[in-house]
Write an enzyme that holds these catalytic residues in place. Structure first.
Site, mmCIF file in Angstrom:
data_model
loop_
_atom_site.group_PDB
_atom_site.id
_atom_site.type_symbol
_atom_site.label_atom_id
_atom_site.label_comp_id
_atom_site.label_asym_id
_atom_site.label_seq_id
_atom_site.Cartn_x
_atom_site.Cartn_y
_atom_site.Cartn_z
ATOM 1 N N CYS A 113 0.816 -1.224 0.000
ATOM 2 C CA CYS A 113 0.000 0.000 0.000
ATOM 3 C C CYS A 113 0.849 1.274 0.000
ATOM 4 O O CYS A 113 0.366 2.336 -0.385
ATOM 5 C CB CYS A 113 -0.948 0.008 1.191
ATOM 6 N N HIS A 250 -3.328 7.412 2.207
ATOM 7 C CA HIS A 250 -3.707 6.104 1.673
ATOM 8 C C HIS A 250 -5.116 5.790 2.174
ATOM 9 O O HIS A 250 -5.429 5.988 3.344
ATOM 10 C CB HIS A 250 -2.713 5.047 2.144
ATOM 11 N N ASN A 280 -10.002 0.023 -0.484
ATOM 12 C CA ASN A 280 -8.543 0.099 -0.414
ATOM 13 C C ASN A 280 -7.968 -0.435 -1.728
ATOM 14 O O ASN A 280 -8.029 -1.630 -1.996
ATOM 15 C CB ASN A 280 -8.057 -0.723 0.782
#
Ligand code: ACO
Length: 323
Positions: A113, A250, A280
């Protein structure tokens, strides 16, 4: 001194939208549980003909169009992804070829990520080191391909998509008035490698594997790690957090984003949130959020923008940009 200035941003999302209600009959969950724990309401899921390379290519073309450049103007591609089309070659060279580019160089970065933050920092160093003049930095993912669709604790969290920026090396003054990347900090700590991982790979099982996560453990570390690296980045640049115009985190979980912003004293109106619509998307989440906030006119030339991410590894980092 040279600075890596953002010229354009673009994004691409798969056609299919999967709403929380669409999980009914797939796993035992509810819209209410997902929204309350994560803030996610829907995500995009790639069809068979939509891949990390095709989404990345579309995002790259959109970023080039946003600044009126052609692939011929680019001499570096850094692609952040954990879901490459193939184990090798790098999906970045596939995108390079799709763009009709046969010059310069292209490679993938793998920091899960945090990939986009790592990729921006890496491209910045190549540009400031004069090894390239203009870079495409892309985050593209098809996490739907590595999800265990019987595991309700992970399959509801992720989505697919891509975002890209064009960076150009420009002469700056070396002060905070410069446009471009002003500071960045990267961190990793492999002691946490088993808290968020994929249970397969070429050198172990010979399979692609599925994503596994101890969600509560990730959550426990996330806010402290994120806020620490942001404070280090702001400190390195010599700015205070209240000077920031935009916080582009993020997009893993609304609660992590809100808790981080609150701890840093960043007001809600400066936070760019897309997790409700994208879920996500790992390395794609930051450029997807950036792209949205630039397109709708929130992020403007001269603004101070802070990007941040944390993910598997653990890896984490932040990038401060004068837009
Ligand atoms: N629907 C309904 N119930 C569920 C679901 C679901 N989709 N998933 C888990 N549950 C259940 C669990 O089984 C558990 O039930 P039990 O109490 O009977 O055992 C209960 O809900 C609570 O589970 P927890 O895991 O404790 O729930 P928590 O409040 O921690 O929320 C979550 C889980 C959303 C994963 C949270 O821990 C989280 O967001 N962690 C961060 C993980 C993350 O964002 N990772 C992304 C990658 S890392 C990064 O990018 C930062």
């Amino acid at each position: 001194m040279l600075r890596s200035v953002v010229l354009g941003v673009g994004s691409s999302l798969p056609r299919r939208v999967m709403k929380n209600a669409d999980f009914e009959g797939v796993v035992e969950t509810s819209d209410e549980w997902i929204v309350q724990r994560t803030g996610i309401r829907q995500r995009h899921i790639a069809a068979a003909d939509e891949t990390t390379a095709s989404l990345g290519e579309a995002a790259a073309r959109a970023a080039l169009a946003a600044c009126g450049l052609q692939p011929a103007d680019i001499d570096l591609i850094v692609l952040a992804t954990s879901t490459p089309n193939n184990t090798f070659p790098a999906t970045a060279v596939d995108i390079q070829n799709r763009l009709g580019m046969h010059h310069g160089f292209a490679f993938d970065m793998q920091a899960v990520c945090s990939g986009f933050v790592y990729a921006m920092t890496t491209a910045d160093l190549y540009l400031r080191g004069a090894m390239a003049k203009r870079a495409l930095v892309i985050g593209s993912e098809t996490f739907s391909r590595i999800l265990d669709w019987t595991d309700r604790s992970t399959c509801v969290l992720f989505g697919d998509g891509a975002g890209a920026v064009v960076l150009e090396a420009q002469q700056g003054t070396g002060t905070l008035v410069d446009r471009g990347i002003l500071a960045s900090s990267l961190r990793s700590d492999g002691a946490h490698k088993d808290k968020l991982f994929v249970d397969g790979g070429p050198s172990t099982t010979g399979t692609v594997g599925h994503l596994r996560m101890e969600g509560r453990e990730v959550f426990k570390h996330a806010v402290a790690m994120i806020t620490d690296v942001i404070e280090a980045t702001a400190g390195a640049a010599g700015i205070s957090i209240d000077q920031l115009d935009w916080f582009v985190p993020h997009q893993a979980n609304r609660r992590i984003i809100e808790a981080s912003a609150k701890k840093l004293g960043i007001p809600d109106e400066k936070v760019v949130l897309t997790v409700d619509r994208h879920g996500n998307t790992s390395a794609a989440s930051v450029p997807l959020a950036l792209s949205e906030a630039v397109a709708d006119g929130r992020i403007k030339r001269g603004d101070l923008v802070l990007l941040e991410a944390m993910g598997g590894g653990f890896t984490w980092g932040a990038v401060l940009i004068r837009w």
